[in-house]
Write an enzyme that holds these catalytic residues in place. Sequence first.
Site: not given
Length: 247
Positions: A8, A10, A94, A96, A164, A170, A210
Amino acid sequence: MKPLAAGNWKMNGLKASVSEIMALKDRLDGTAPACDVLICPPATLVMSLADAAAGSVIQIGGQDCHSAVSGPHTGDVSAAMLKDAGASAVIVGHSERRADHGETSETVKAKAQAAIAEGLVAIVCLGETLAEHEAGDTLSVVHAQLNGSLPDGATGATTIVAYEPVWAIGSGLTPTAEQVAEVHQAIRAGLSAMTSAEEAHLIRILYGGSVKPSNAAELMAIDNVNGALVGGASLKADDFAGIIAAM
Ligand code: PGA
């Protein structure tokens, strides 16, 4: 079932990033990866990356799609557009997008169904925040997201689930193997209840947050982990090739 290494990107990548796909192609050339390989770049790069990846094992996907086929939705991209540009899959829900765009599980489900209707594989993301994790609510949050976001009639051919934990994305932090095993087992049980025991075992459950070359093998060895959704470490062909090799 064959695992999946999904990258991904992003909101990263310009035209010059096509070179990373060429590099990944070179790295994989002549090898027979034990997993499927997917890269999800920003929508602006789907077409050029799909062209660059043609003839290789690398598939290209989107990072989001609208639930409508077309219409007055300024700035959005439909599943049909991604498909037309060469995508075979799309990430939906996702964390985000759930956080930055207020997407609810209901929206995510509609997007997943729109993707599948266009022949794309829907990668449905779930995961708890740090506060939910610390409150001991991980399983109930993930269960509610799965119930609300899984497309109707989900099968192994149309749907992939990605767990996730938001706090692992991250951050360099990952849950323990026991925690990952517990959540993936719960997702498998949830899928069983929502589809059938047979179908649930055909739906891949990815771990994301991660993942890097140094921890991929350990994470992939956990029961009910059928691949990885990788952010940062998918941006460089060398790192992503290391993860693919660990599958
Ligand atoms: P990360 O991101 O690998 O950089 O933690 C994973 C994701 O958000 O899909």
